[in-house]
Design a protein around this motif. Structure first.
Motif, PDB file in Angstrom:
ATOM      1  N   ILE A  56      42.718  34.091  22.330  1.00 47.31           N
ATOM      2  CA  ILE A  56      41.780  33.420  23.236  1.00 47.31           C
ATOM      3  C   ILE A  56      40.812  34.462  23.767  1.00 47.31           C
ATOM      4  CG2 ILE A  56      41.521  32.121  25.376  1.00 47.31           C
ATOM      5  CD1 ILE A  56      44.365  31.065  24.920  1.00 47.31           C
ATOM      6  N   SER A  57      39.523  34.249  23.519  1.00 44.33           N
ATOM      7  CA  SER A  57      38.471  35.100  24.073  1.00 44.33           C
ATOM      8  C   SER A  57      37.632  34.246  25.007  1.00 44.33           C
ATOM      9  CB  SER A  57      37.592  35.676  22.972  1.00 44.33           C
ATOM     10  OG  SER A  57      38.345  36.503  22.136  1.00 44.33           O
ATOM     11  N   ALA A  58      37.232  34.819  26.130  1.00 49.14           N
ATOM     12  CA  ALA A  58      36.446  34.056  27.095  1.00 49.14           C
ATOM     13  C   ALA A  58      35.430  34.949  27.784  1.00 49.14           C
ATOM     14  CB  ALA A  58      37.365  33.419  28.135  1.00 49.14           C
ATOM     15  N   ASP A  59      34.293  34.359  28.107  1.00 48.80           N
ATOM     16  CA  ASP A  59      33.263  35.002  28.923  1.00 48.80           C
ATOM     17  C   ASP A  59      33.113  34.175  30.188  1.00 48.80           C
ATOM     18  OD1 ASP A  59      32.404  37.222  27.293  1.00 48.80           O
ATOM     19  OD2 ASP A  59      31.613  35.718  25.905  1.00 48.80           O
ATOM     20  N   LYS A 115      43.206  27.252  34.975  1.00 54.20           N
ATOM     21  CA  LYS A 115      44.228  28.206  35.422  1.00 54.20           C
ATOM     22  C   LYS A 115      44.008  29.580  34.792  1.00 54.20           C
ATOM     23  CE  LYS A 115      48.121  25.217  36.531  1.00 54.20           C
ATOM     24  NZ  LYS A 115      49.512  24.868  36.161  1.00 54.20           N
ATOM     25  N   PHE A 116      43.590  29.601  33.531  1.00 55.33           N
ATOM     26  CA  PHE A 116      43.298  30.864  32.847  1.00 55.33           C
ATOM     27  C   PHE A 116      42.158  31.583  33.568  1.00 55.33           C
ATOM     28  CE2 PHE A 116      40.858  33.239  29.657  1.00 55.33           C
ATOM     29  CZ  PHE A 116      41.848  34.060  29.134  1.00 55.33           C
ATOM     30  N   ALA A 117      41.091  30.858  33.862  1.00 53.08           N
ATOM     31  CA  ALA A 117      39.929  31.446  34.547  1.00 53.08           C
ATOM     32  C   ALA A 117      40.309  31.928  35.945  1.00 53.08           C
ATOM     33  CB  ALA A 117      38.790  30.436  34.620  1.00 53.08           C
ATOM     34  N   TYR A 118      41.116  31.145  36.668  1.00 56.56           N
ATOM     35  CA  TYR A 118      41.540  31.526  38.013  1.00 56.56           C
ATOM     36  C   TYR A 118      42.258  32.886  37.994  1.00 56.56           C
ATOM     37  CZ  TYR A 118      43.848  31.526  42.534  1.00 56.56           C
ATOM     38  OH  TYR A 118      44.275  31.884  43.783  1.00 56.56           O
ATOM     39  N   GLY A 119      43.197  33.042  37.076  1.00 54.97           N
ATOM     40  CA  GLY A 119      43.942  34.295  36.985  1.00 54.97           C
ATOM     41  C   GLY A 119      43.063  35.484  36.660  1.00 54.97           C
ATOM     42  N   GLU A 120      42.099  35.289  35.775  1.00 54.25           N
ATOM     43  CA  GLU A 120      41.206  36.385  35.395  1.00 54.25           C
ATOM     44  C   GLU A 120      40.247  36.750  36.525  1.00 54.25           C
ATOM     45  OE1 GLU A 120      41.652  38.275  32.799  1.00 54.25           O
ATOM     46  OE2 GLU A 120      43.322  36.983  32.275  1.00 54.25           O
ATOM     47  N   ILE A 121      39.750  35.751  37.242  1.00 57.27           N
ATOM     48  CA  ILE A 121      38.862  36.025  38.383  1.00 57.27           C
ATOM     49  C   ILE A 121      39.637  36.769  39.463  1.00 57.27           C
ATOM     50  CG2 ILE A 121      37.498  34.982  40.234  1.00 57.27           C
ATOM     51  CD1 ILE A 121      36.921  32.658  38.216  1.00 57.27           C
ATOM     52  N   LEU A 122      40.860  36.333  39.726  1.00 56.94           N
ATOM     53  CA  LEU A 122      41.695  36.973  40.737  1.00 56.94           C
ATOM     54  C   LEU A 122      41.921  38.453  40.427  1.00 56.94           C
ATOM     55  CD1 LEU A 122      43.391  36.530  43.303  1.00 56.94           C
ATOM     56  CD2 LEU A 122      45.314  35.985  41.815  1.00 56.94           C
ATOM     57  N   MET A 123      42.123  38.764  39.159  1.00 56.75           N
ATOM     58  CA  MET A 123      42.353  40.159  38.757  1.00 56.75           C
ATOM     59  C   MET A 123      41.072  40.995  38.803  1.00 56.75           C
ATOM     60  SD  MET A 123      45.517  40.375  38.302  1.00 56.75           S
ATOM     61  CE  MET A 123      45.687  41.928  37.502  1.00 56.75           C
ATOM     62  N   ASN A 124      39.907  40.353  38.844  1.00 53.47           N
ATOM     63  CA  ASN A 124      38.639  41.079  38.783  1.00 53.47           C
ATOM     64  C   ASN A 124      37.834  41.052  40.073  1.00 53.47           C
ATOM     65  OD1 ASN A 124      38.089  42.141  35.900  1.00 53.47           O
ATOM     66  ND2 ASN A 124      39.065  40.160  35.607  1.00 53.47           N
ATOM     67  N   ILE A 125      38.405  40.535  41.150  1.00 54.66           N
ATOM     68  CA  ILE A 125      37.708  40.586  42.444  1.00 54.66           C
ATOM     69  C   ILE A 125      37.682  42.043  42.896  1.00 54.66           C
ATOM     70  CG2 ILE A 125      37.890  39.999  44.889  1.00 54.66           C
ATOM     71  CD1 ILE A 125      38.879  37.300  44.113  1.00 54.66           C
ATOM     72  N   PRO A 126      36.531  42.550  43.311  1.00 56.60           N
ATOM     73  CA  PRO A 126      36.461  43.961  43.720  1.00 56.60           C
ATOM     74  C   PRO A 126      37.341  44.243  44.936  1.00 56.60           C
ATOM     75  CG  PRO A 126      34.309  42.886  43.895  1.00 56.60           C
ATOM     76  CD  PRO A 126      35.257  41.868  43.407  1.00 56.60           C
ATOM     77  N   MET A 127      37.897  45.446  44.970  1.00 60.66           N
ATOM     78  CA  MET A 127      38.771  45.849  46.069  1.00 60.66           C
ATOM     79  C   MET A 127      37.983  46.053  47.359  1.00 60.66           C
ATOM     80  SD  MET A 127      41.826  45.956  44.943  1.00 60.66           S
ATOM     81  CE  MET A 127      42.841  47.050  45.859  1.00 60.66           C
TER      82      MET A 127
END
Length: 175
Positions: A56-59, A115-127
């Motif tokens: 699975i590839s996503a942008d 759900k896939f997008a949610y997890g990826e966004i969560l991991m990429n929110i800036p600190m």
């Protein structure tokens, strides 16, 4: 958006290109709720690689309104993610736990794009998010945003070891 992956499992080199709208209007975590200022449809490319495996590839591209870490002004923060994951649908739940993978976006052969997008966004929110590099923040005494005006509060930081001595001097002033 739910996508059935069973067709890709039976055809090894079949590729599925999809565009899915992000349905959420706010990005909610346990601690925060960030409004989504701008979002584009998620572009998926899903391909069967054989042996019950799917790639699975996503942008993903969106903008969240996140408060500045110093002054709390909302900052429009662009998040662009390109992700590629290979998922083995033949793995059991125990094998996934041993591999420390939490794949909550696949149930049987059904893929949940949201759900896939949610997890990826969560991991990429800036600190850390700042409205600008030289943000002065807010006054820790009165709460004034120091980027707009100086409040005039006494902001002298004292050595903690000298705090007791200052307390003694202040007590004598009251007498």
């Amino acid at each position: 958006m739910l996508i059935d992956l069973s067709e890709l499992l039976s055809h090894e080199d079949k590729v599925l290109n999809l565009s899915a709208d992000l349905e959420m209007e706010h990005f909610e975590t346990r601690l925060f709720d960030y409004p989504i200022a701008d979002k584009k449809p998620i572009q998926f490319q899903i391909s069967g690689t054989g042996d019950k495996k799917v790639e699975i590839s996503a942008d993903i591209e969106l903008a969240l309104m996140i408060p500045c870490d110093r002054c709390l002004e909302e900052v429009k923060t662009q998040i662009k993610i390109h992700i590629s994951r290979e998922i083995d649908l033949s793995e059991t739940e125990e094998e996934k736990r041993e591999a420390l993978e939490d794949v909550n976006y696949i149930d049987g052969t059904m893929f949940d794009a949201e759900k896939f997008a949610y997890g990826e966004i969560l991991m990429n929110i800036p600190m850390k998010v700042l409205c600008r590099k030289d943000c002065k923040g807010i006054c820790n005494r009165c709460g004034t945003n120091l980027n707009y005006k100086d409040c005039g509060c006494d902001t002298a930081e004292l050595d903690p070891q000298m705090a007791k001595a200052l307390e003694v001097f202040n007590n004598f002033k009251e007498v």
